[in-house]
Design a protein around this motif. Sequence first.
Motif: not given
Length: 155
Positions: A120, A127, A131, A133, A147
Amino acid sequence: MDVLRDNPWLAWVALALILAAIEAATVDFVFVMLAGGALAAALAAAIGLPFAAQVVVAVVVAVLLLVLVRPLVTRHFTAAPESRTIGAAGLVGRVGWVLQTVTETDGRVKLAGETWSARIPDGGVVCQPGQEVRVVSIEGATVIVTGDTAGQKPE
């Protein structure tokens, strides 16, 4: 030169081949249209039209191809620069799924059917697996993701 006098269509075909070779070097879709005119003139010569009529056929067909066909072909083969991104650069903006927790230093995501190293951006939110992204950039072989709260698990 009796061959060309007896078979004028052969001279037009030779001209079409020369124009096609020039087109291969320029790839501008102009010379191929002129080659089309030369082939039409070859057909006119083969059916016995006089030389003046052959030239008229060549010019008319070449102009029609340049005006009607070339714009379509050019549009088809020259897409917008944004749509021409290939390789890793084409992944920016795409959606992926977290396979292994993504932090500022490490993580794994499934993106375009492949598993990528991911992280990230500095100060971003961690994240979690499953999830959704979005890729914001690529640094080497690592995708930088952010995210996205909406999403489902990958198939």
